[in-house]
Design an enzyme around this catalytic site. Structure first.
Site, PDB file in Angstrom:
ATOM      1  CD1 TRP A  36      32.676 -18.407  -8.763  1.00  0.00           C
ATOM      2  CD2 TRP A  36      34.303 -18.123  -7.493  1.00  0.00           C
ATOM      3  NE1 TRP A  36      33.087 -19.780  -8.689  1.00  0.00           N
ATOM      4  CE2 TRP A  36      34.343 -19.555  -7.829  1.00  0.00           C
ATOM      5  CE3 TRP A  36      35.493 -17.736  -6.833  1.00  0.00           C
ATOM      6  CZ2 TRP A  36      34.732 -20.608  -7.149  1.00  0.00           C
ATOM      7  CZ3 TRP A  36      36.159 -18.662  -6.057  1.00  0.00           C
ATOM      8  CH2 TRP A  36      35.851 -20.200  -6.215  1.00  0.00           C
ATOM      9  CG  ASP A  63      35.950 -13.145 -11.702  1.00  0.00           C
ATOM     10  OD1 ASP A  63      36.656 -13.670 -12.745  1.00  0.00           O
ATOM     11  OD2 ASP A  63      35.753 -13.782 -10.787  1.00  0.00           O
ATOM     12  CE  LYS A 116      37.298 -20.956 -13.400  1.00  0.00           C
ATOM     13  NZ  LYS A 116      37.064 -22.201 -12.877  1.00  0.00           N
TER      14      LYS A 116
HETATM   15  C1  LIG Z   1      34.608 -16.969 -11.835  1.00  0.00           C
HETATM   16  C2  LIG Z   1      35.480 -17.354 -10.683  1.00  0.00           C
HETATM   17  N1  LIG Z   1      36.321 -16.326 -10.180  1.00  0.00           N
HETATM   18  C3  LIG Z   1      37.053 -16.562  -9.499  1.00  0.00           C
HETATM   19  C4  LIG Z   1      37.527 -17.982  -9.189  1.00  0.00           C
HETATM   20  C5  LIG Z   1      38.790 -18.168  -8.186  1.00  0.00           C
HETATM   21  O1  LIG Z   1      40.082 -18.470  -9.267  1.00  0.00           O
HETATM   22  P1  LIG Z   1      41.358 -19.042  -8.400  1.00  0.00           P
HETATM   23  O2  LIG Z   1      41.179 -20.434  -7.829  1.00  0.00           O
HETATM   24  O3  LIG Z   1      41.922 -19.058  -9.632  1.00  0.00           O
HETATM   25  O4  LIG Z   1      41.796 -17.841  -7.386  1.00  0.00           O
HETATM   26  C6  LIG Z   1      36.824 -19.062  -9.797  1.00  0.00           C
HETATM   27  C7  LIG Z   1      37.357 -20.284  -9.542  1.00  0.00           C
HETATM   28  O5  LIG Z   1      36.852 -21.394 -10.122  1.00  0.00           O
HETATM   29  C8  LIG Z   1      35.617 -18.647 -10.786  1.00  0.00           C
HETATM   30  O6  LIG Z   1      35.122 -19.555 -11.333  1.00  0.00           O
END
Ligand SMILES: Cc1ncc(COP(=O)(O)O)c(C=O)c1O
Length: 361
Positions: free
Chosen positions: A102, A172, A196
């Site tokens: 991520w 994040d 989540k």
């Molecule tokens: C830590 C993290 N950041 C970002 C995301 C991306 O999220 P989204 O699918 O809402 O764009 C995720 C998705 O699982 C994630 O686990």
């Protein structure tokens, strides 16, 4: 109905009480003769609920008036580009701690918009470790330092956060927000998809220090402009109302269950149950990550062979256990243990793991 045991990484388990309340109020919200999903987002019952939601959110995380709090659409992924668009200033660099999938995606997007410096790069080590927060010092000409507090796929989580001084720290927290108290004051921006620990997919929580808005690049189109969203409390355009309503109820549930301290206790207890099984049988279960940064939300582990891992997933499904297959990019197994997952479901998984080892080890 017998509920499945839900270890999905997101969207993921929600408190059953919240699902029932949503279902109860869906058609007729608190006797008002219409659904929350049918109401205007301007004034009236939506905004009353929204204001309460933001208030509870501030209270639970201890967020001061120095910060704006609101929700956007577009998933956490939209923030990967909004952050550099707004804050990566020409002639500077953005420091990224590349600790897994991520933060890597976020850094890739930023690199398309400006200059990115990998302050730390965990790629060679297979994204199994993190830098010591005390040693983290941003570059001299850094616009901000970025990290992902919990890498959902790799299963590593910051236990403590760096002090970055004058350089804004951006995180994040999609997959561990509200699982523990957070020293919000260390951060200039915290964000996270809600799907989540906080509710159904659709909304992304933004917690932004007001002083950050003075650092914004200019000439941003409307939706990409944090200043515009802050001024409108996230209601510049139609917000993801269903998701926000559910988040409000989940926050009430968190409050009733001991707040972030209560969630931390739950998370320690639950993750401890699984890590104990892993550590108790090192010849069968392997945790690939540095024990010092093991995630309490996403426990990743391996078995002696991929065949056994596939068998484990199939056998677990027969026991009503869902979502234990590791992410397709890394393989292995992963149990996501978000706030709403009952302790009993984690005990059941620990028991299942021991039994699987007994019959297959
Ligand atoms: C830590 C993290 N950041 C970002 C995301 C991306 O999220 P989204 O699918 O809402 O764009 C995720 C998705 O699982 C994630 O686990």
């Amino acid at each position: 109905m017998e509920r499945k045991k839900n270890y999905f990484a997101g969207p993921s388990v929600m408190p059953v009480e919240v699902l029932k309340q949503l279902s109860n109020d869906l058609v007729d919200y608190q006797g008002k003769g219409l659904s929350m999903l049918e109401a205007s987002h301007r004034g009236g019952m939506f905004e009353d609920m929204y204001d309460e939601c933001l208030l509870t959110l501030r209270e639970l995380l201890g967020i001061s008036d120095d910060y704006d709090v609101y929700f956007l659409g577009g998933g956490a992924t939209l923030q990967f580009s909004m952050i550099p668009m707004n804050f990566l200033r020409p002639g500077t660099v953005a420091d990224y701690i590349r600790s897994g999938t991520w933060s890597n995606k976020a850094a890739d997007d930023a690199a398309k918009l400006g200059s990115v410096h990998y302050y730390f790069d965990g790629k060679e080590g297979g994204f199994t470790s993190l830098p010591d927060p005390k040693q983290v010092k941003p570059s001299a000409n850094s616009s901000y330092l970025y990290l992902c507090s919990n890498e959902t796929i790799g299963g590593i989580e910051w236990q403590d956060f760096p002090d970055t001084g004058e350089v804004p720290l951006i995180a994040d927290m999609s997959s561990d927000i509200f699982s523990r108290p957070v020293p919000v004051d260390k951060f200039s921006m915290i964000y996270g998809g809600v799907q989540k620990n906080l509710g159904p997919a659709g909304a992304t929580l933004i917690i932004m220090k007001k002083s950050m808005l003075e650092r914004q690049n200019s000439n941003l189109t409307a939706y990409f402009d944090y200043k515009l969203h802050a001024k409108n409390k996230g209601l510049y355009n139609t917000p993801p109302v269903f998701s926000i309503w559910a988040v409000k109820l989940v926050l009430d549930w968190i409050k009733a269950n001991g707040g972030t301290e209560g969630m931390l206790e739950r998370a320690k207890l639950k993750s401890g149950l699984i890590y104990d099984v892993i550590d108790g049988s090192p010849s069968f279960f392997k945790s690939p990550v540095d024990p010092a940064v093991r995630s309490r939300m996403n426990v990743v582990f391996r078995l002696p062979s991929e065949e056994l891992e596939a068998k484990f997933v199939e056998a677990s499904k027969k026991e009503g256990m869902l979502g234990l297959k590791g992410h397709r990019s890394v393989g292995g197994l992963r149990a996501s243990l978000y706030n709403a997952l009952p302790v009993e479901d984690v005990q059941a998984l620990a028991q299942f793991m021991k039994e699987f080892e007994r019959t297959n080890g």
